[in-house]
Design a protein around this motif. Structure first.
Motif, short mmCIF file in Angstrom:
data_model
loop_
_atom_site.label_atom_id
_atom_site.label_comp_id
_atom_site.label_asym_id
_atom_site.label_seq_id
_atom_site.Cartn_x
_atom_site.Cartn_y
_atom_site.Cartn_z
N VAL A 5 0.66 -1.31 0.38
CA VAL A 5 -0.30 0.02 -0.24
C VAL A 5 0.22 1.57 0.26
O VAL A 5 1.39 1.17 0.98
CB VAL A 5 -0.77 0.03 1.42
N VAL A 6 0.64 2.26 -0.90
CA VAL A 6 1.11 3.23 -0.90
C VAL A 6 -0.23 4.36 -1.04
O VAL A 6 -1.20 4.05 -2.27
CB VAL A 6 1.56 4.20 -1.78
N GLU A 7 -0.77 4.90 -0.30
CA GLU A 7 -1.34 6.00 0.13
C GLU A 7 -1.06 7.55 0.60
O GLU A 7 -0.26 7.60 1.30
CB GLU A 7 -2.84 5.14 0.23
N PRO A 8 -1.87 8.40 0.11
CA PRO A 8 -2.10 9.94 0.67
C PRO A 8 -2.38 9.53 2.64
O PRO A 8 -4.05 9.14 2.38
CB PRO A 8 -2.54 10.70 -0.34
N ILE A 9 -2.20 10.60 3.34
CA ILE A 9 -2.76 10.40 4.55
C ILE A 9 -3.27 11.68 4.59
O ILE A 9 -2.09 12.65 4.51
CB ILE A 9 -2.53 9.44 5.94
N VAL A 10 -3.93 11.91 5.79
CA VAL A 10 -4.05 12.83 6.41
C VAL A 10 -3.30 13.40 7.78
O VAL A 10 -2.58 15.03 8.05
CB VAL A 10 -5.53 13.68 6.89
N GLN A 11 -3.50 12.33 8.32
CA GLN A 11 -2.49 12.50 9.69
C GLN A 11 -1.70 11.03 9.95
O GLN A 11 -2.29 9.87 9.21
CB GLN A 11 -3.76 12.48 11.13
N ARG A 12 -0.82 11.19 10.62
CA ARG A 12 -0.40 9.55 10.91
C ARG A 12 -1.24 8.85 12.43
O ARG A 12 -1.40 9.40 13.08
CB ARG A 12 1.02 10.12 11.72
N ASP A 13 -0.87 7.34 11.66
CA ASP A 13 -1.52 6.76 13.02
C ASP A 13 -0.76 6.20 13.80
O ASP A 13 -0.76 5.15 14.65
CB ASP A 13 -1.85 5.38 12.04
N PHE A 14 0.69 6.57 13.42
CA PHE A 14 1.86 6.02 14.22
C PHE A 14 2.89 6.76 14.53
O PHE A 14 4.36 7.46 14.69
CB PHE A 14 2.79 4.73 13.50
N SER A 15 2.34 8.08 15.64
CA SER A 15 2.39 9.17 15.00
C SER A 15 3.79 10.31 15.89
O SER A 15 4.73 10.30 16.96
CB SER A 15 2.05 10.70 15.10
#
Length: 142
Positions: free
Chosen positions: A80-90
């Motif tokens: 998977v390569v996808e744009p994200i709004v925020q990190r899930d693993f920040s």
């Protein structure tokens, strides 16, 4: 700045990789990723790696290109390569949850996958999303 998530799997050239070697890999990755502003998670199970990288597109793509050349693994597969709004693993510089096969098998939607002894190399995008959700919301947070 465009944030993306890149998820890939690969097979270890040394499937019996020990804790010392994994810890060394993690220490280097954490330091390098912190400098690049990349967060994520690494799983190692039955000789296969599953990694999530999150960060600015150019930096994640450059890191993935470097990872492709790493001789500690083979059969690198970008899932998977996808744009994200925020990190899930920040809050994970590069998390490494120690999760057992039994714990993986208890994740809804993955239980049949891991009970059959499959490795991360056979995960498809739908199951990857379930695994991501489980680790985002689960007890493995570091």
């Amino acid at each position: 700045m465009e944030l993306i998530r890149c998820v890939y799997s690969s097979a270890a050239n040394n499937p019996a990789m020990g804790e010392t070697e994994l810890e060394s890999l993690l220490n280097i990755s954490r330091r390098n990723n912190a400098e690049l502003g990349i967060t994520g998670m690494l799983l190692f199970h039955k000789g296969s790696f599953f990694q999530i990288l999150e960060g600015e597109r150019a930096k994640v793509e450059a890191l993935y290109s470097k990872i492709e050349l790493d001789d500690r693994h083979r059969r690198l597969t970008k899932i998977v390569v996808e744009p994200i709004v925020q990190r899930d693993f920040s809050h994970w510089s590069m998390g490494y949850p120690k999760v057992t096969a039994a714990e993986l098998a208890r994740i809804p939607g993955l239980n049949d996958f891991f009970s059959e002894g499959s490795s991360f190399l056979q995960l498809e995008e739908g199951r990857v999303k379930k695994l991501l959700a489980a680790f985002r919301d689960g007890r493995w947070h570091s």
